[in-house]
Design a protein around this motif. Structure first.
Motif, mmCIF file in Angstrom:
data_model
loop_
_atom_site.group_PDB
_atom_site.id
_atom_site.type_symbol
_atom_site.label_atom_id
_atom_site.label_comp_id
_atom_site.label_asym_id
_atom_site.label_seq_id
_atom_site.Cartn_x
_atom_site.Cartn_y
_atom_site.Cartn_z
ATOM 1 N N SER A 16 0.841 -1.202 0.000
ATOM 2 C CA SER A 16 0.000 0.000 0.000
ATOM 3 C C SER A 16 0.869 1.242 0.000
ATOM 4 C CB SER A 16 -0.889 -0.017 1.255
ATOM 5 O OG SER A 16 -1.207 1.286 1.671
ATOM 6 N N ALA A 31 -0.156 4.283 0.569
ATOM 7 C CA ALA A 31 -0.520 5.142 1.688
ATOM 8 C C ALA A 31 0.159 4.672 2.970
ATOM 9 C CB ALA A 31 -2.034 5.142 1.869
ATOM 10 N N MET A 62 6.152 9.373 9.462
ATOM 11 C CA MET A 62 6.467 9.228 10.885
ATOM 12 C C MET A 62 7.969 9.080 11.095
ATOM 13 S SD MET A 62 3.313 6.746 12.093
ATOM 14 C CE MET A 62 4.029 6.466 13.716
ATOM 15 N N GLU A 81 -0.661 -6.615 2.476
ATOM 16 C CA GLU A 81 -2.081 -6.829 2.706
ATOM 17 C C GLU A 81 -2.442 -8.258 2.317
ATOM 18 O OE1 GLU A 81 -4.237 -3.614 0.899
ATOM 19 O OE2 GLU A 81 -3.241 -2.154 2.178
ATOM 20 N N HIS A 129 -11.234 -4.200 1.038
ATOM 21 C CA HIS A 129 -10.230 -3.297 0.490
ATOM 22 C C HIS A 129 -9.536 -3.865 -0.735
ATOM 23 C CE1 HIS A 129 -7.116 -0.439 -0.023
ATOM 24 N NE2 HIS A 129 -6.183 -1.266 0.350
ATOM 25 N N GLY A 147 -8.114 7.739 4.370
ATOM 26 C CA GLY A 147 -7.639 7.979 3.010
ATOM 27 C C GLY A 147 -6.797 6.826 2.510
ATOM 28 N N SER A 148 -6.580 5.830 3.355
ATOM 29 C CA SER A 148 -5.754 4.683 2.984
ATOM 30 C C SER A 148 -6.419 3.411 3.467
ATOM 31 C CB SER A 148 -4.375 4.806 3.642
ATOM 32 O OG SER A 148 -3.812 3.520 3.863
ATOM 33 N N GLY A 149 -6.728 2.519 2.519
ATOM 34 C CA GLY A 149 -7.321 1.248 2.908
ATOM 35 C C GLY A 149 -6.456 0.516 3.911
ATOM 36 N N GLY A 150 -5.148 0.489 3.664
ATOM 37 C CA GLY A 150 -4.237 -0.248 4.530
ATOM 38 C C GLY A 150 -4.259 0.260 5.958
ATOM 39 N N ILE A 151 -4.205 1.576 6.119
ATOM 40 C CA ILE A 151 -4.226 2.130 7.475
ATOM 41 C C ILE A 151 -5.594 1.871 8.115
ATOM 42 C CG2 ILE A 151 -3.960 4.203 8.877
ATOM 43 C CD1 ILE A 151 -1.360 3.489 7.613
ATOM 44 N N ASP A 178 -13.244 3.880 3.252
ATOM 45 C CA ASP A 178 -12.041 4.280 2.514
ATOM 46 C C ASP A 178 -12.435 5.317 1.463
ATOM 47 O OD1 ASP A 178 -9.720 4.540 1.093
ATOM 48 O OD2 ASP A 178 -9.499 2.400 0.619
ATOM 49 N N TYR A 199 -8.323 9.201 9.384
ATOM 50 C CA TYR A 199 -6.905 9.117 9.049
ATOM 51 C C TYR A 199 -6.636 10.003 7.849
ATOM 52 C CZ TYR A 199 -2.426 7.714 7.354
ATOM 53 O OH TYR A 199 -1.125 7.765 6.919
ATOM 54 N N HIS A 213 -0.695 13.165 6.017
ATOM 55 C CA HIS A 213 0.202 14.227 6.488
ATOM 56 C C HIS A 213 -0.354 15.603 6.161
ATOM 57 C CE1 HIS A 213 1.311 12.282 2.691
ATOM 58 N NE2 HIS A 213 1.211 13.497 2.236
ATOM 59 N N LEU A 231 0.620 18.891 7.936
ATOM 60 C CA LEU A 231 1.935 19.532 7.773
ATOM 61 C C LEU A 231 1.861 20.737 6.837
ATOM 62 C CD1 LEU A 231 4.310 16.425 7.492
ATOM 63 C CD2 LEU A 231 4.007 17.966 9.447
ATOM 64 N N ARG A 277 -3.014 24.869 3.390
ATOM 65 C CA ARG A 277 -3.888 24.027 2.595
ATOM 66 C C ARG A 277 -4.952 23.341 3.468
ATOM 67 N NH1 ARG A 277 -0.192 20.632 -1.529
ATOM 68 N NH2 ARG A 277 1.248 22.314 -1.087
ATOM 69 N N LEU A 310 -0.030 13.487 10.432
ATOM 70 C CA LEU A 310 1.146 14.283 10.768
ATOM 71 C C LEU A 310 0.752 15.743 10.616
ATOM 72 C CD1 LEU A 310 3.896 12.278 8.859
ATOM 73 C CD2 LEU A 310 2.854 11.845 11.088
ATOM 74 N N GLU A 336 -0.317 10.917 15.930
ATOM 75 C CA GLU A 336 0.526 10.585 14.787
ATOM 76 C C GLU A 336 0.386 9.117 14.421
ATOM 77 O OE1 GLU A 336 4.491 13.045 15.305
ATOM 78 O OE2 GLU A 336 4.941 11.014 14.637
ATOM 79 N N ASP A 337 0.448 8.260 15.443
ATOM 80 C CA ASP A 337 0.442 6.822 15.192
ATOM 81 C C ASP A 337 -0.985 6.283 15.281
ATOM 82 O OD1 ASP A 337 2.017 4.243 14.940
ATOM 83 O OD2 ASP A 337 0.889 3.836 16.772
ATOM 84 N N PRO A 338 -1.478 5.639 14.233
ATOM 85 C CA PRO A 338 -2.863 5.143 14.251
ATOM 86 C C PRO A 338 -3.133 4.205 15.420
ATOM 87 C CG PRO A 338 -1.814 4.704 12.097
ATOM 88 C CD PRO A 338 -0.779 5.351 12.962
ATOM 89 N N SER A 339 -2.188 3.332 15.722
ATOM 90 C CA SER A 339 -2.427 2.345 16.772
ATOM 91 C C SER A 339 -2.562 3.013 18.137
ATOM 92 C CB SER A 339 -1.277 1.331 16.813
ATOM 93 O OG SER A 339 -1.097 0.765 15.535
#
Lengths: 698, 698
Positions: A166, A168, A176, A219, A259, B312-316, B356, B387, B390, B393, B397, B422, B440-443
């Motif tokens: 992925s 993303a 990070m 994934e 996904h 914005g990210s399937g993986g996250i 997603d 999610y 970044h 940052l 915008r 971020l 910052e960290d999803p987990s």
């Protein structure tokens, strides 16, 4: 040269679909490389413009009057096929397809994707993507990506590589890492993996001299063997692979199935394969980065899982001891010479492990480095932690301690020194250059060391795919318990002297011959679940009881299912004592035959007290499998009870492994439930074999 | 007014042992307060100097020509007693003893400490310490500490309070929090806790209007009841307590025992009490700060444990779903109206949960806030995560998205919105002011929400100490199984109709009366472990077998121990079926009577499948206790089996709880192993009662 080399090391690059707008997808890769100072020739290709971001542009890759060995494609999906064809005609060695809209969308997209990869393979060209966020070769500033993460965060060279499906996920990890000052060697997002997948990238990165530790994220995995080989190669090369597989829990797996189109493999099998192949599966991006950071600074795995803790705070020392214990590290007591040396230096110290320096340390010249030295000099801990509060926030005051710690570390090259403190980035960089990692949070420091210590342990029981299974007989009819047991017995698994009987008289005679008490079970390919129809009768004490049982079993079977084909009744000795366990085997769609060993009874389900191993299994790995299941303690003199025959269990596991390999083309699964382990020997009391494409049958 | 008020809110302060050297322990508190701008009068007391750090100094606190209501003592240990005496004579209301060298050192130190606290109590003066790092009241800039953490990191006011036994632990937490921009209301280090302990500080902080969330750390607890009351008060006030107890694992406990003189309580009992009283036990300082941060921003617990994820990210998204599932959060499917609204906005979105947004979101005006709105408008998730990679940052915008998310949050006041991205500190501060936390960290984001959701759930089953146990008979002789069972039966616990028999004939008659098969057991106060001497005989089928058994049991008992006092043989019905569990009770030295419920057989030890509850236990809490043990599934139609009588089990637990309270002064422990739970009713099959000060006996 590795076949992915051209992907990371182009000598000249065509950007097909390059945009004048440096904010658009087609404009960003060009901008990043121009800003970064990529040195190989860049040729924008775009039908419309004569000049793009200051470079002369071409209407087609074929118009470029120079050799081109790499094409980045970000034209709309309709133009991708032509762009690939032209690139191949131009003679490129590698193609990146950033465009999305292929297999991840629909069948037509998959067909087009298949066509592209076919064209590339025929031409000997490697293809990244489609639907890839691109790749970075940081030292050469080949910043071939449209990730906006590079807008604010410039790539910094460093020893960490990142290979992720992925894009993303890659951007998140890159972001990070960058915010905490970590640098990268290579980053690659494989997207749809039509050709290049994460496994092959890992294989490549093991050879990459700029890479010291590999972060990866999957994934799904379409080629389990390739992934295994890559991980084992990394383990052999001493490059840790920290690999996340998203889709861990049931919730996560549900999300994963919406996904991607790919089948999420069985999660516990991923755990097993990663561990067997010497990789580590972090629970979070942050944990992955912590471990990558630690290894890239320390440069090696800890020599052992023993740790010493030097602390200025008793409370933090205890906290770190807690964390260490929970994560599988050991805190052996401070050896007497170390204790004496510490007390000579700091008479009020609590000279144990953790070693609490107390406030006295501030009154002793070079108190901290000298205390750490007592531990490094006199104890064999692979890792020494020093908790130093916030001293690193005062660089001037800390300077002499810093220099002495660095000198100390150089005197003890095989040992890992990890500082836990608050400090400035400059202090950290200075320490890191000399192999000393710095963490803010004590728990995170301990967890990172524990992961590396575990990786060291895993090197001792790596999966070895070289074992050859002995030649095997043909499988025969395994549709009944009797047939399944015969096949297992032929493979050397322990089966009791049972007899399939076709009459009550034959049953009684068989029982008489093997001795009472016996068990009688109905045998029918149409009755897979015997107990549900009363098809098993236990503790039959004499011939009359056996004859009665024969008749009753037939009646019960016919009552339950009038058209059942009855092959007869199985008469077996009734065992007393022993410990029941479960052995199993199933064919994982990604990783092939997997052995399963677990506790008997309800514990296997209630507590997931079960462990897996890829076939083939060596006796050493079979023993490791036993160690991974808590109920194995029941075999080992539990509460003063007997020692059961572990060797027989290990042998059964290895023979089941051989059986799995010998019949890999036909077997779907084997369930031996229970296998009873006795003080001498073991016996399969029930067995079910399911063939590929078949339904579950006895 | 709370009795600790004078400790935190002095009107005038004497610093006894103040130093001219602003770097010395006696100089730092004065320097921090002068630099910080503390506004109440400060009076340095030091025999030597006329002026200290620019303030007029006094030779004795008694020489100060103004009222003084607070004394900070940092003279050497030999001068502490005089300093305390003089301070009391001067009329102070509160004393901080920073000096070390008391109970933590030796018996003489403990005696002196006891003397000091006696003097203070007699005078109605509260004493912090000795061996305390001091305290901070941040809004008033009362920085009464010698922690060097304040050298580089200035205290910033904020809603987080910190009460810790270990000063170094406090400094570590303060430092880590300060580096991430978190502010504090009050910080206090209780040191030796001769008078003020962490529990009382928590009690005080619940009343403190500047405090919204309380962080705490214990190494030991001397008054369990006080801690319980403080935690329950905080829960009732809606102020989460995040409390670390160091000494978690065996390794950690070993370290704790060398670090402090205090007995480390049973760790699992701390877990139990914290949970029962609505507190959270973080695993690390960082986790504690994450949760404190989230709550201080959001201002409330999540409305429920359901979460929605916009990504914005399937993986996250999958990663966050994994984490959520592992931590006890639920991701209910996206309701149909939300799905429709999302797809109307983003036709290519994966409109499930996680939702997603895909790259399409960047092409839609206000795509992110409008997608988040569909979830908040149409789904009842207590928490929505977004999610956003970044984007934070690039503040310019991000500005409009930021404003729209804040507006959205204001439209949904009962809901928690957590961003994972971020971003710059300025962006974060702006969002936080409007209740939106940023991670910052999803987990880590998911874990913090999961902790708060669990705290919400705990509010439903809080410990209620108000239950009155029914009056009880005297305990009688409980030294044998027979006596123990009589006592339990008198308390209403289910016991079979058993009979203690004194002859073979009496045994046979008793068995005849209760019906065969029966069990026979030797009854002797000198044979606590009956099975080890063959003192239990099962499945006796007729009178002759019972008479034989009687004789055999006597012979076996006398063979095993010739001088054993034999009271007779217990005859009991032999039960078939049912599920065996363990019930227990023990007196924890800190928290009093604790009930234990666990799985029967080997699972309780192999898998620690056991849970505890403080007495008294209500039926509701007894049911929660059942839910905390996995084997309880065996009672609930396991694999199509019967439903066993849970109500009888709940009743037995409650009656054992009443029994514990009625005899709290005499009972050390009760073990009912097993209690068999039947489809109707339950029965204690064996029971051992140990009295306080006694040895383990039947």
């Amino acid at each position: 040269m590795h076949s992915l080399h051209p992907l990371f090391h182009p000598r000249s690059v065509a950007l097909i679909g390059a945009s004048s707008d440096p904010e658009r997808i087609g404009g960003r890769p060009l901008r990043f490389m121009l800003e970064g100072g990529f040195e190989a020739p860049l040729y924008p290709v775009n039908k419309s413009g004569a000049t793009i971001q200051g470079l002369p542009a071409f209407a087609s890759v074929l118009d470029i009057p120079h050799p081109v060995d790499h094409a980045i494609i970000c034209v709309p999906v309709a133009g991708v096929e032509a762009a690939v064809r032209d690139s191949i005609a131009k003679g490129v060695k590698a193609i990146q397809v950033m465009t999305a809209g292929f297999a991840e969308i629909d069948a037509a997209g998959r067909a087009l994707q298949d066509k592209l990869v076919g064209m590339c393979r025929d031409a000997g060209v490697r293809m990244l993507g489609p639907n890839s966020l691109g790749l970075l070769n940081v030292p050469t500033r080949f910043f071939s990506t449209f990730s906006t993460a590079l807008n604010g965060l410039k790539p910094v060279p460093g020893p960490i590589a990142l290979a992720t499906q992925s894009g993303a996920f890659g951007s998140a990890t890159y972001g990070m890492a960058s915010l905490r000052g970590l640098g990268f060697s290579k980053i690659i997002a494989t997207g749809n993996e039509a050709d290049v997948d994460v496994a092959e990238c890992i294989d490549y990165l093991v050879d990459d001299p700029d890479t010291r530790v590999i972060c990866a994220a999957l994934e799904s995995c379409r080629d389990g063997e390739r992934l295994r080989r890559a991980l084992l190669k990394a383990a052999a090369a001493g490059k840790p692979v920290l690999i996340m597989k998203v889709g861990r829990t049931e919730l996560g797996a549900a999300a994963a199935s919406t996904h991607t189109g790919s089948l999420a493999g069985n999660d516990v099998v991923y755990d097993t394969v990663f561990a067997e192949c010497g990789a580590w599966r972090p629970e979070s991006i942050e944990e992955m980065l912590d471990i990558a950071y630690l290894f890239s600074v320390a440069g090696a795995l800890p020599a052992n899982a023993d740790v010493g803790v030097v602390t200025g705070s008793g409370g933090i020392g205890v906290l770190m001891a807690d964390d260490a214990g929970e994560r599988g590290l050991a805190l052996p007591p401070l050896p007497e010479p170390a204790r004496r040396a510490a007390l000579e230096l700091l008479p009020f110290a609590v000279a144990s492990n953790p070693l609490d320096m107390t406030a006295q340390v501030t009154a002793v010249a070079s108190g901290v480095p000298r205390t750490v030295a007592t531990m490094l000099d006199h104890a064999g801990y692979g890792t020494v932690f020093a908790y130093l509060a916030h001293v690193g926030l005062s660089p001037q005051r800390f300077a002499s301690t810093q220099a002495e710690l660095i000198a100390l570390c150089q005197r003890h090259p095989g040992r890992m020194l990890v500082l836990v403190m608050l400090s400035t980035p400059e202090v950290n960089r200075a320490l890191e250059q000399h192999g000393i990692a710095v963490f803010e949070d004590p728990s995170r420091a301990v967890r990172a060391v524990a992961a590396l210590a575990r990786l060291r342990q895993r090197l001792g029981t790596l999966y070895l795919p070289t074992h050859q299974a002995p030649a095997a007989d043909t499988l025969g009819d395994v549709s009944t318990e009797d047939g399944a047991k015969r096949a297992l017995a032929a493979a050397g698994l322990p089966v009791l002297p049972e007899r399939l009987c076709r009459s009550a008289a034959e049953a009684a005679a068989a029982a008489q011959a093997m001795g009472f008490p016996v068990v009688a079970k109905i045998v029918s390919p149409d009755i897979p679940h015997k107990t549900e129809v009363g098809g098993v009768m236990l503790r039959l004490q004499d011939a009359a009881a056996v004859q009665d049982a024969y008749a009753q079993l037939l009646t019960r079977a016919q009552t339950a299912r009038s058209d059942a084909r009855i092959e007869g009744v199985l008469i077996a000795p009734m065992l007393q004592g022993g410990v029941e366990v479960i052995l199993g085997l199933h064919r994982d769609p990604t990783f092939g035959p997997m052995l399963m060993y677990g506790s008997g009874g309800t514990a296997v389900e209630l507590f997931q007290d079960v462990a897996f191993a890829s076939a083939p299994v060596t006796p050493e790995r079979a023993r490791a499998l036993l160690d991974a299941v808590r109920s194995t303690q029941l075999l080992r003199g539990w509460r003063g009870g007997p020692q059961y025959d572990e060797a027989a269990l290990v042998d059964a596991i290895c023979r089941l492994s051989d059986f799995a390999l010998a019949h890999a083309d036909r077997l779907e699964s084997v369930d031996i439930n229970p296998l009873v382990v006795r003080t001498q020997g073991a016996a399969c009391l029930d067995a079910v074999i399911t063939l590929r494409g078949g339904s579950h049958e006895h």
